[in-house]
Design a protein around this motif. Structure first.
Motif: not given
Length: 125
Positions: A23-26, A52-57
């Protein structure tokens, strides 16, 4: 000899595949979207949800008005965030603080996810 060369080649291929699928880092995701972290803030004053935009959980980029972008980090994984129909905040004032929750609209009803930190985002030139 052939067997050890084949075994080494297979090991190297598996390692490359694992790296490609990690997985890519934040930070990488923020950079890809043209942002970098700024200062951590205690509150977002007079916010309006412009997008808004989802980045990860555990992270969401929140647009609070013209050129006002923030990274919201949650205390727990919010599994319904990626497919959310909408998001909101539990705030009862015109500010969002780290003591509020992100409210995620899902097909089965709202889910609340507590906020850990609020961070200003800066545009990368």
């Amino acid at each position: 000899m052939k067997r050890s060369v084949l075994s080494l080649s297979l090991s190297a291929l598996l390692m490359l595949t694992a790296c490609a699928n990690s997985p890519r880092s934040t930070e990488q995701i923020l950079s890809d979207r043209g942002f970098q972290r700024g200062e951590t803030v205690d509150r977002i004053k007079d916010y309006q949800i412009s997008g808004w935009n989802y980045v990860d959980e555990r992270h969401v980029i929140f647009n609070a008005g013209p050129s006002r972008n923030y990274l919201i980090t949650l205390k727990i994984d919010c599994r319904d965030l990626s497919g959310a129909e909408y998001i909101g905040f539990s705030s009862t004032t015109s500010d969002v603080t780290k003591f509020d929750k992100v409210v995620v609209g899902t097909p089965i009803g709202p889910r609340s996810c507590p906020i850990d930190t609020l961070t200003k985002l800066e545009k990368i030139d």
